[in-house]
Design a protein around this motif. Structure first.
Motif, short mmCIF file in Angstrom:
data_model
loop_
_atom_site.label_atom_id
_atom_site.label_comp_id
_atom_site.label_asym_id
_atom_site.label_seq_id
_atom_site.Cartn_x
_atom_site.Cartn_y
_atom_site.Cartn_z
N LEU A 1 0.81 -1.21 0.00
CA LEU A 1 0.00 0.00 0.00
C LEU A 1 0.85 1.26 0.00
O LEU A 1 0.53 2.25 -0.69
CB LEU A 1 -0.95 0.00 1.20
CG LEU A 1 -2.03 1.08 1.23
CD1 LEU A 1 -2.85 1.06 -0.05
CD2 LEU A 1 -2.93 0.88 2.45
N ASP A 2 1.95 1.27 0.73
CA ASP A 2 2.82 2.44 0.75
C ASP A 2 3.45 2.68 -0.62
O ASP A 2 3.61 3.84 -1.04
CB ASP A 2 3.91 2.29 1.81
CG ASP A 2 3.38 2.47 3.23
OD1 ASP A 2 2.33 3.14 3.38
OD2 ASP A 2 4.00 1.94 4.18
N ALA A 3 3.81 1.60 -1.30
CA ALA A 3 4.37 1.74 -2.65
C ALA A 3 3.34 2.31 -3.61
O ALA A 3 3.65 3.14 -4.47
CB ALA A 3 4.87 0.39 -3.15
N VAL A 4 2.09 1.89 -3.45
CA VAL A 4 1.01 2.43 -4.29
C VAL A 4 0.82 3.92 -4.01
O VAL A 4 0.66 4.73 -4.93
CB VAL A 4 -0.31 1.66 -4.04
CG1 VAL A 4 -1.46 2.35 -4.75
CG2 VAL A 4 -0.17 0.23 -4.52
N ARG A 5 0.84 4.30 -2.73
CA ARG A 5 0.70 5.71 -2.37
C ARG A 5 1.81 6.55 -3.02
O ARG A 5 1.56 7.64 -3.52
CB ARG A 5 0.74 5.87 -0.85
CG ARG A 5 -0.49 5.35 -0.12
CD ARG A 5 -0.45 5.80 1.34
NE ARG A 5 -1.62 5.33 2.08
CZ ARG A 5 -1.59 4.33 2.95
NH1 ARG A 5 -0.45 3.66 3.18
NH2 ARG A 5 -2.69 3.96 3.59
N GLN A 6 3.03 6.04 -2.99
CA GLN A 6 4.15 6.76 -3.61
C GLN A 6 3.95 6.91 -5.11
O GLN A 6 4.22 7.96 -5.69
CB GLN A 6 5.47 6.04 -3.31
CG GLN A 6 5.87 6.08 -1.84
CD GLN A 6 7.12 5.26 -1.56
OE1 GLN A 6 7.85 4.88 -2.48
NE2 GLN A 6 7.37 4.97 -0.29
N GLU A 7 3.45 5.84 -5.73
CA GLU A 7 3.21 5.87 -7.17
C GLU A 7 2.12 6.89 -7.52
O GLU A 7 2.24 7.63 -8.50
CB GLU A 7 2.80 4.48 -7.66
CG GLU A 7 2.48 4.39 -9.14
CD GLU A 7 3.72 4.43 -10.02
OE1 GLU A 7 3.55 4.50 -11.26
OE2 GLU A 7 4.84 4.40 -9.49
N VAL A 8 1.07 6.94 -6.72
CA VAL A 8 -0.02 7.89 -6.96
C VAL A 8 0.47 9.32 -6.75
O VAL A 8 0.10 10.23 -7.50
CB VAL A 8 -1.22 7.57 -6.05
CG1 VAL A 8 -2.28 8.67 -6.13
CG2 VAL A 8 -1.83 6.23 -6.43
N ALA A 9 1.31 9.53 -5.74
CA ALA A 9 1.87 10.86 -5.49
C ALA A 9 2.73 11.32 -6.68
O ALA A 9 2.68 12.48 -7.10
CB ALA A 9 2.68 10.87 -4.21
N LEU A 10 3.53 10.40 -7.22
CA LEU A 10 4.35 10.71 -8.39
C LEU A 10 3.46 11.02 -9.59
O LEU A 10 3.75 11.94 -10.37
CB LEU A 10 5.27 9.53 -8.70
CG LEU A 10 6.18 9.67 -9.93
CD1 LEU A 10 7.08 10.88 -9.80
CD2 LEU A 10 7.00 8.41 -10.13
N THR A 11 2.37 10.28 -9.73
CA THR A 11 1.43 10.53 -10.82
C THR A 11 0.83 11.92 -10.72
O THR A 11 0.73 12.65 -11.71
CB THR A 11 0.30 9.47 -10.78
OG1 THR A 11 0.86 8.18 -11.01
CG2 THR A 11 -0.76 9.75 -11.83
#
Length: 274
Positions: free
Chosen positions: A192-202
């Motif tokens: 989930l934290d990796a997904v959050r980072q990916e969404v923030a980068l997006t």
């Protein structure tokens, strides 16, 4: 007589409410079974529908019979497995054809397909996933297996990540906490934290990437279409076999993608809708 009639009124109202609730519950069961038929990779039988829904087999038998009678599903093969029926397909087709978003988007999507020579999807959020409401095929021989009506994950698809990146923190977190984080390929983010980072980068760069996360050997770029109120009304993706990726994605894919989103948003105008 008047007082007797008055005394019965509350009981009649309660009975009516109970019938309404019971009807809604039954309708939900029908929709749940219909959704399972739609989502199945291969046509399911009653046993599989019962196991997937948690409903007893006699209940599923009754639901299936009713859905068949209304043309919502049809029996195929040896008559014991089921596919979506012509009536449902017709209703869905009319919905897509009359969608304000689809009508506003079709010309820009065609131009994007012609410029990139790759498959273009238009998707909208639906019950914690994204669903494709339009697909334009690549002219190349190797094409995508997706179709209109396909549902894709918010966390592994480019359209899903593009959508999540436009949401407020509370709304985004609610969706992320309910997301199954299912692994589709070896590249799928399941932390989930990796997904959050990916969404923030997006959110930071204004577009999303799917690096073989949703489907093996398929890469995508996605971006959101925002209405005049700032809310996202849909997302577009450019999808291609990874071996066809060009060396300059910014010029080749991302700039045309973002331009298409702006064009569609302008065409939707102040009365934008799905």
């Amino acid at each position: 007589m008047m007082s007797t009639s008055d005394s019965r009124q509350p009981a009649d109202t309660t009975a009516g409410d109970a019938k309404t609730v019971a009807g809604a519950a039954a309708f939900s069961k029908f929709i749940a079974v219909l959704q399972l038929v739609a989502d199945a990779e291969t046509p399911p039988n009653v046993a599989k529908l019962s196991a997937a829904s948690g409903y007893p087999r006699p209940t599923v038998h009754r639901i299936v019979a009713a859905l068949q009678a209304e043309g919502m599903i049809v029996a195929t093969g040896n008559g014991t497995v089921f596919n979506l029926g012509p009536r449902l397909v017709n209703l869905a087709s009319r919905s897509w054809e009359r969608s304000d978003l689809r009508l506003a988007a079709v010309d820009a999507l065609m131009e994007l397909r012609d410029v990139t020579s790759e498959t273009i999807h238009l998707a909208v959020p639906s019950q914690g996933e994204m669903v494709y409401i339009e697909k334009l095929e690549s002219p190349h021989a190797v094409r995508m297996a997706s179709r209109i009506g396909t549902r894709v994950s918010l966390t592994s698809s480019s359209v899903g990540k593009a959508y999540l990146a436009t949401l407020g923190e509370n709304e985004r977190e609610t969706l992320l906490k309910d997301a199954p984080l299912r692994r589709f390929t070896e590249h799928t983010l399941t932390d989930l934290d990796a997904v959050r980072q990916e969404v923030a980068l997006t959110a930071q760069r204004g577009y999303a990437e799917d690096r073989e996360e949703n489907e093996v050997a398929i890469s995508c770029y996605g971006a959101a279409i925002r209405g005049t109120d700032g809310r996202t009304v849909g997302c577009i993706s450019i999808s291609m076999p990874t071996f066809r990726l060009q060396n300059d994605p910014q010029t080749r894919y991302i700039e045309p993608l973002l331009a298409a989103c702006r064009t569609i948003a302008a065409r939707l105008g102040p009365t934008s809708g799905r």
